[in-house]
Design a protein around this motif. Structure first.
Motif, short mmCIF file in Angstrom:
data_model
loop_
_atom_site.label_atom_id
_atom_site.label_comp_id
_atom_site.label_asym_id
_atom_site.label_seq_id
_atom_site.Cartn_x
_atom_site.Cartn_y
_atom_site.Cartn_z
N TYR A 35 0.94 -1.25 0.18
CA TYR A 35 -0.22 0.08 -0.09
C TYR A 35 1.18 0.98 0.00
CZ TYR A 35 -4.41 -3.22 1.09
OH TYR A 35 -4.66 -3.32 1.57
N GLN A 37 0.74 4.94 1.68
CA GLN A 37 0.15 6.62 2.19
C GLN A 37 0.38 7.39 2.09
OE1 GLN A 37 -1.26 5.27 6.37
NE2 GLN A 37 -2.97 6.16 6.47
N GLY A 42 -6.56 7.78 3.17
CA GLY A 42 -5.80 6.06 4.20
C GLY A 42 -4.87 5.15 2.96
N PRO A 43 -4.35 4.76 3.40
CA PRO A 43 -3.60 3.27 2.34
C PRO A 43 -4.17 3.31 0.42
CG PRO A 43 -3.56 2.63 4.93
CD PRO A 43 -5.15 3.96 4.51
N LEU A 45 -4.32 0.46 -2.13
CA LEU A 45 -3.33 -0.59 -2.47
C LEU A 45 -3.27 0.06 -3.69
CD1 LEU A 45 -2.88 -3.46 -2.32
CD2 LEU A 45 -4.36 -3.85 -4.01
N GLN A 48 -1.09 -6.90 -5.45
CA GLN A 48 -1.49 -7.39 -4.62
C GLN A 48 -1.62 -8.87 -5.12
OE1 GLN A 48 -5.71 -7.61 -3.83
NE2 GLN A 48 -5.52 -10.10 -3.26
N VAL A 55 -2.77 -10.57 -8.59
CA VAL A 55 -3.95 -10.58 -8.77
C VAL A 55 -4.36 -9.93 -9.03
CG1 VAL A 55 -5.75 -10.89 -6.41
CG2 VAL A 55 -3.86 -12.65 -5.93
N ASP A 56 -3.70 -8.28 -8.61
CA ASP A 56 -4.53 -6.83 -8.23
C ASP A 56 -3.20 -6.16 -8.53
OD1 ASP A 56 -7.41 -5.08 -7.65
OD2 ASP A 56 -5.92 -4.05 -8.50
N SER A 58 -3.99 -2.93 -10.40
CA SER A 58 -4.62 -1.98 -11.04
C SER A 58 -3.96 -0.60 -10.66
CB SER A 58 -6.57 -2.34 -11.48
OG SER A 58 -6.25 -2.02 -9.83
N GLN A 59 -3.64 -0.37 -9.89
CA GLN A 59 -2.79 1.06 -9.48
C GLN A 59 -1.82 1.21 -8.97
OE1 GLN A 59 -6.51 2.76 -6.16
NE2 GLN A 59 -6.61 0.77 -5.59
N LEU A 91 3.22 0.79 2.63
CA LEU A 91 3.05 0.03 4.53
C LEU A 91 2.63 -1.98 3.03
CD1 LEU A 91 0.21 1.78 5.72
CD2 LEU A 91 2.34 0.87 7.00
N TRP A 98 -8.71 -15.21 2.01
CA TRP A 98 -9.26 -13.72 1.84
C TRP A 98 -10.74 -13.78 2.59
CZ3 TRP A 98 -9.90 -14.78 -4.61
CH2 TRP A 98 -8.70 -14.64 -4.71
N LEU B 88 -9.16 4.71 10.52
CA LEU B 88 -9.27 3.77 8.67
C LEU B 88 -10.56 3.16 9.44
CD1 LEU B 88 -5.52 3.32 8.38
CD2 LEU B 88 -7.50 5.53 7.35
N GLU B 96 -10.57 -9.00 -3.30
CA GLU B 96 -10.49 -8.84 -1.26
C GLU B 96 -9.57 -7.57 -1.53
OE1 GLU B 96 -12.90 -11.49 -0.13
OE2 GLU B 96 -12.01 -10.23 1.03
N LEU B 98 -8.88 -4.10 -0.35
CA LEU B 98 -9.22 -3.15 0.90
C LEU B 98 -9.26 -1.88 -0.23
CD1 LEU B 98 -8.11 -4.32 4.08
CD2 LEU B 98 -10.14 -4.38 3.64
N PHE B 100 -9.55 2.11 1.62
CA PHE B 100 -10.07 2.22 2.55
C PHE B 100 -10.67 4.25 2.67
CE2 PHE B 100 -7.01 0.16 5.79
CZ PHE B 100 -6.47 -0.76 4.94
N GLY B 101 -11.12 4.79 3.87
CA GLY B 101 -11.58 5.71 3.37
C GLY B 101 -9.97 6.48 3.79
N THR B 102 -10.65 8.19 4.28
CA THR B 102 -9.49 8.99 4.77
C THR B 102 -8.43 8.97 6.03
OG1 THR B 102 -10.46 11.05 4.63
CG2 THR B 102 -9.89 10.54 3.13
#
Lengths: 113, 110
Positions: A35, A37, A42-43, A45, A48, A55-56, A58-59, A91, A98, B88, B96, B98, B100-102
């Motif tokens: 992640y 942050q 917020g963190p 992703l 993954q 798995v992911d 995309s970001q 992080l 899962w 958070l 799966e 996650l 997160f909000g801010t």
């Protein structure tokens, strides 16, 4: 039970330089997450892994960020070249299935000057 | 678009007060909602709420899920300075992942 380990804890580099972060998840945890942050958020992703497969991602900004988990255990995240906006806490987290809560490492605070 | 929104963004109270933190979400196939406490760097897990477990309690902390309103609250009673942290809220989407909000920055004044 040892927690998620990360190193280094802090890193200061100049823009356009390269940097790498290391993560060792909790023993037996098949899923590993990286992640980003940014201060005040917020963190988010980046990538993954399930064992050694992605798995992911995309970001993940693939033009400059890369990550690998070759043996399905520890993982490295690399930024090359770094930009000022990459300044953040990176992080690493892991879990064993899962749907279960993710356990986070202490993070690496990156400052790009 | 899947998203998680927390309110307030920050909260300052005196030691001993009770606080309520809010989290709302928009997700296609809801499975769970997680609360984390972040003091220095690493978020530490507090609660996971699911359709079969809509209320959780641990000491002075408790959390309730309202599936109808697509929201959750985190209550902290008799707050202490050690409760100062960022709280958070996160909801898993897709594989799966996650989101997160801010976060809500809670400051407890002695």
């Amino acid at each position: 039970e040892a927690g998620v380990a990360q190193s280094p804890r802090y890193k200061i580099i100049e823009k356009r330089q390269s940097v790498a972060f290391w993560c060792n998840p909790i023993s037996g945890h098949a899923t590993l997450y990286w992640y980003q942050q940014i201060l005040g958020q917020g963190p988010k992703l980046l990538i993954q892994f399930q064992n050694n497969g992605v798995v992911d991602d995309s970001q993940l900004p693939k033009d400059r960020f890369s990550a690998e988990r070759l043996k399905g255990v520890d993982s490295t995240l690399k930024i090359q070249p770094a930009k000022l906006e990459d300044s953040a806490v990176y992080l690493c987290a892991s879990n064993n299935n899962w749907g279960n809560e993710q356990f986070f490492g202490p993070g690496t605070r990156l400052t790009v000057l | 678009e899947d998203k998680v929104v927390q309110s307030p963004l920050s909260l300052v109270v005196h030691e001993g007060d009770t606080v309520t933190l809010n989290c709302s979400y928009e997700v296609t196939n809801f499975r769970s909602l997680l609360w984390y406490k972040q003091e220095k760097k690493a978020p530490t897990f507090l609660f996971m709420l699911t359709s079969s477990g809509i209320e959780k309690k641990s000491g002075r902390l408790s959390s309730i899920l309202d599936k109808k309103e697509l929201s959750s609250i985190l209550n902290i009673t008799a707050t202490q300075t050690g409760d100062s942290a960022i709280y958070l809220c996160a909801v898993p989407f897709g594989n799966e992942k996650l989101t997160f909000g801010t976060g809500t920055r809670l400051t407890i004044i002695p």
